[in-house]
Design a protein around this motif. Structure first.
Motif, PDB file in Angstrom:
ATOM      1  N   ALA A 218       7.551   9.809   0.202  1.00  0.00           N
ATOM      2  CA  ALA A 218       8.011   8.679  -0.600  1.00  0.00           C
ATOM      3  C   ALA A 218       9.082   9.114  -1.591  1.00  0.00           C
ATOM      4  CB  ALA A 218       6.833   8.063  -1.349  1.00  0.00           C
ATOM      5  N   PRO A 219      10.057   8.250  -1.856  1.00  0.00           N
ATOM      6  CA  PRO A 219      11.118   8.592  -2.815  1.00  0.00           C
ATOM      7  C   PRO A 219      10.562   8.769  -4.222  1.00  0.00           C
ATOM      8  CG  PRO A 219      11.218   6.272  -2.223  1.00  0.00           C
ATOM      9  CD  PRO A 219      10.220   6.902  -1.300  1.00  0.00           C
ATOM     10  N   ALA A 220      11.311   9.488  -5.043  1.00  0.00           N
ATOM     11  CA  ALA A 220      10.895   9.709  -6.430  1.00  0.00           C
ATOM     12  C   ALA A 220      10.842   8.383  -7.177  1.00  0.00           C
ATOM     13  CB  ALA A 220      11.856  10.668  -7.110  1.00  0.00           C
ATOM     14  N   GLY A 221       9.972   8.337  -8.184  1.00  0.00           N
ATOM     15  CA  GLY A 221       9.859   7.137  -9.000  1.00  0.00           C
ATOM     16  C   GLY A 221       8.546   6.421  -8.794  1.00  0.00           C
ATOM     17  N   PRO A 222       8.388   5.284  -9.461  1.00  0.00           N
ATOM     18  CA  PRO A 222       7.133   4.533  -9.357  1.00  0.00           C
ATOM     19  C   PRO A 222       6.888   4.052  -7.930  1.00  0.00           C
ATOM     20  CG  PRO A 222       8.467   3.765 -11.212  1.00  0.00           C
ATOM     21  CD  PRO A 222       9.343   4.668 -10.409  1.00  0.00           C
ATOM     22  N   LEU A 223       5.619   4.008  -7.551  1.00  0.00           N
ATOM     23  CA  LEU A 223       5.220   3.552  -6.220  1.00  0.00           C
ATOM     24  C   LEU A 223       4.176   2.451  -6.370  1.00  0.00           C
ATOM     25  CD1 LEU A 223       4.752   7.016  -4.444  1.00  0.00           C
ATOM     26  CD2 LEU A 223       6.677   5.432  -4.151  1.00  0.00           C
ATOM     27  N   ARG A 224       4.326   1.430  -5.551  1.00  0.00           N
ATOM     28  CA  ARG A 224       3.375   0.316  -5.570  1.00  0.00           C
ATOM     29  C   ARG A 224       2.594   0.304  -4.259  1.00  0.00           C
ATOM     30  NH1 ARG A 224       6.949  -4.712  -7.826  1.00  0.00           N
ATOM     31  NH2 ARG A 224       8.361  -4.017  -6.170  1.00  0.00           N
ATOM     32  N   VAL A 225       1.281   0.140  -4.381  1.00  0.00           N
ATOM     33  CA  VAL A 225       0.387   0.178  -3.222  1.00  0.00           C
ATOM     34  C   VAL A 225      -0.554  -1.012  -3.290  1.00  0.00           C
ATOM     35  CG1 VAL A 225      -1.367   1.517  -1.992  1.00  0.00           C
ATOM     36  CG2 VAL A 225       0.482   2.707  -3.205  1.00  0.00           C
ATOM     37  N   ILE A 226      -0.740  -1.690  -2.145  1.00  0.00           N
ATOM     38  CA  ILE A 226      -1.750  -2.742  -2.071  1.00  0.00           C
ATOM     39  C   ILE A 226      -2.655  -2.464  -0.879  1.00  0.00           C
ATOM     40  CG2 ILE A 226      -0.384  -4.494  -3.253  1.00  0.00           C
ATOM     41  CD1 ILE A 226       0.262  -5.716  -0.529  1.00  0.00           C
ATOM     42  N   SER A 227      -3.925  -2.793  -1.033  1.00  0.00           N
ATOM     43  CA  SER A 227      -4.902  -2.593   0.030  1.00  0.00           C
ATOM     44  C   SER A 227      -5.701  -3.868   0.216  1.00  0.00           C
ATOM     45  CB  SER A 227      -5.835  -1.425  -0.299  1.00  0.00           C
ATOM     46  OG  SER A 227      -6.791  -1.226   0.726  1.00  0.00           O
ATOM     47  N   LEU A 228      -5.600  -4.457   1.423  1.00  0.00           N
ATOM     48  CA  LEU A 228      -6.281  -5.701   1.751  1.00  0.00           C
ATOM     49  C   LEU A 228      -7.642  -5.377   2.367  1.00  0.00           C
ATOM     50  CD1 LEU A 228      -3.103  -6.141   1.968  1.00  0.00           C
ATOM     51  CD2 LEU A 228      -3.640  -8.061   3.456  1.00  0.00           C
ATOM     52  N   CYS A 229      -8.657  -6.103   1.958  1.00  0.00           N
ATOM     53  CA  CYS A 229     -10.015  -5.832   2.455  1.00  0.00           C
ATOM     54  C   CYS A 229     -10.327  -4.352   2.276  1.00  0.00           C
ATOM     55  CB  CYS A 229     -10.153  -6.253   3.911  1.00  0.00           C
ATOM     56  SG  CYS A 229     -10.111  -8.035   4.164  1.00  0.00           S
ATOM     57  N   ALA A 230     -10.257  -3.915   1.035  1.00  0.00           N
ATOM     58  CA  ALA A 230     -10.265  -2.487   0.717  1.00  0.00           C
ATOM     59  C   ALA A 230     -11.626  -1.824   0.840  1.00  0.00           C
ATOM     60  CB  ALA A 230      -9.723  -2.274  -0.699  1.00  0.00           C
ATOM     61  N   GLY A 231     -12.690  -2.603   0.968  1.00  0.00           N
ATOM     62  CA  GLY A 231     -14.007  -1.999   1.042  1.00  0.00           C
ATOM     63  C   GLY A 231     -14.303  -1.169  -0.194  1.00  0.00           C
ATOM     64  N   GLN A 232     -14.745   0.039  -0.003  1.00  0.00           N
ATOM     65  CA  GLN A 232     -15.069   0.938  -1.107  1.00  0.00           C
ATOM     66  C   GLN A 232     -13.908   1.864  -1.471  1.00  0.00           C
ATOM     67  OE1 GLN A 232     -18.695   2.887   0.124  1.00  0.00           O
ATOM     68  NE2 GLN A 232     -19.887   0.988   0.093  1.00  0.00           N
ATOM     69  N   GLY A 233     -12.751   1.611  -0.890  1.00  0.00           N
ATOM     70  CA  GLY A 233     -11.571   2.411  -1.221  1.00  0.00           C
ATOM     71  C   GLY A 233     -11.624   3.831  -0.713  1.00  0.00           C
ATOM     72  N   ARG A 234     -12.405   4.070   0.334  1.00  0.00           N
ATOM     73  CA  ARG A 234     -12.595   5.448   0.792  1.00  0.00           C
ATOM     74  C   ARG A 234     -11.343   6.039   1.424  1.00  0.00           C
ATOM     75  NH1 ARG A 234     -18.572   6.846   2.926  1.00  0.00           N
ATOM     76  NH2 ARG A 234     -19.814   5.401   1.669  1.00  0.00           N
ATOM     77  N   ASP A 235     -10.458   5.200   1.929  1.00  0.00           N
ATOM     78  CA  ASP A 235      -9.243   5.731   2.525  1.00  0.00           C
ATOM     79  C   ASP A 235      -8.251   6.163   1.454  1.00  0.00           C
ATOM     80  OD1 ASP A 235      -8.834   3.117   1.675  1.00  0.00           O
ATOM     81  OD2 ASP A 235      -8.467   2.324   3.684  1.00  0.00           O
ATOM     82  N   LEU A 236      -7.985   5.306   0.480  1.00  0.00           N
ATOM     83  CA  LEU A 236      -6.911   5.534  -0.471  1.00  0.00           C
ATOM     84  C   LEU A 236      -7.301   6.377  -1.684  1.00  0.00           C
ATOM     85  CD1 LEU A 236      -3.983   4.861  -1.295  1.00  0.00           C
ATOM     86  CD2 LEU A 236      -4.893   2.805  -2.416  1.00  0.00           C
ATOM     87  N   ILE A 237      -8.437   6.085  -2.307  1.00  0.00           N
ATOM     88  CA  ILE A 237      -8.765   6.706  -3.595  1.00  0.00           C
ATOM     89  C   ILE A 237      -8.850   8.228  -3.515  1.00  0.00           C
ATOM     90  CG2 ILE A 237     -10.564   6.887  -5.373  1.00  0.00           C
ATOM     91  CD1 ILE A 237     -10.996   3.841  -5.000  1.00  0.00           C
TER      92      ILE A 237
END
Length: 225
Positions: free
Chosen positions: A37-56
């Motif tokens: 990802a390029p430098a700087g702020p990044l925005r992330v959204i997760s639909l039907c995220a469950g317990q967030g085990r993939d992203l967190i």
């Protein structure tokens, strides 16, 4: 009988399960996207995220963690509490976990177009028509150069080739799509088009649940696992 999407997460902890393999594949793809990802702020959204085990867990260990503002949307309040606790435990102050219907576009209006869009655990639980509609909405959710992550089983009838075609029609190019032999069905597509304005007040899909998709009387499934 409504499926228990909190208990559903237990399969992630079973070595050798399809879900544990899918999770490992998805986390690796998320790390690679953050690395690139390029430098700087990044925005992330997760639909039907469950317990967030993939992203967190990926964000917790990644050098870009403090660059990320993320919103995870999940309907089951038990899963919401697990995800919130997980983010708090590793000090991810930029991660917000929202309790609500992840299909509603208004949940994401202030964070799109996003750099990473997670639509995992959805495409196997909604109708083909709603998958097509959700892919179309991804061209509003995702920033130019951003990445969408999605999952779908590779059992027959295998819809993955059609899903890839639908992403192509919306201006996405494939980064990685698992083969039928992998069995876990992880897809990654990069958006090369120009984001369309996000329609407000729209429901992108109806979450039916894989256990109810083939039954004649489909009542609305209210949990995104």
């Amino acid at each position: 009988m409504t499926k228990d999407w909190y208990a559903w997460h237990a399969d992630y902890d079973q070595p050798g399960s399809a879900l544990s393999h899918r999770l490992a594949e998805l986390r690796g793809r998320l790390r690679a996207a953050l690395d690139a990802a390029p430098a700087g702020p990044l925005r992330v959204i997760s639909l039907c995220a469950g317990q967030g085990r993939d992203l967190i867990p990926v964000l917790a260990a990644h050098p870009r963690r403090d660059d990320v503002t993320a919103r995870l949307v999940e309907l089951d309040p038990r899963n919401v509490e697990v995800a919130r606790a997980a983010a708090a435990d590793v000090g991810l102050t930029g991660v917000e976990v929202v309790a609500g219907d992840a299909a509603l576009t208004d949940r994401y209006a202030d964070l799109v177009p996003a750099d990473l869009v997670l639509a995992c655990g959805i495409f196997g639980n909604i109708t083909d028509a709603d998958i097509r509609a959700t892919v179309r909405h991804c061209a509003s959710l995702c920033a130019t150069g951003g990445t969408v992550f999605w999952t779908r089983h590779r059992r027959e009838p295998d819809l993955v080739p059609a899903i890839c075609d639908w992403f192509a029609e919306e201006g996405f190019t494939p980064v990685a799509v698992s083969s039928p032999a992998d069995g876990v069905g992880v897809g990654v597509h990069r958006f090369t088009g120009t984001p369309r304005p996000l329609a407000t007040g729209v429901s992108m899909f109806e979450f039916v649940g894989y256990d109810r998709l083939t039954t004649p009387d489909r009542s609305r499934g209210d949990h995104c696992g």
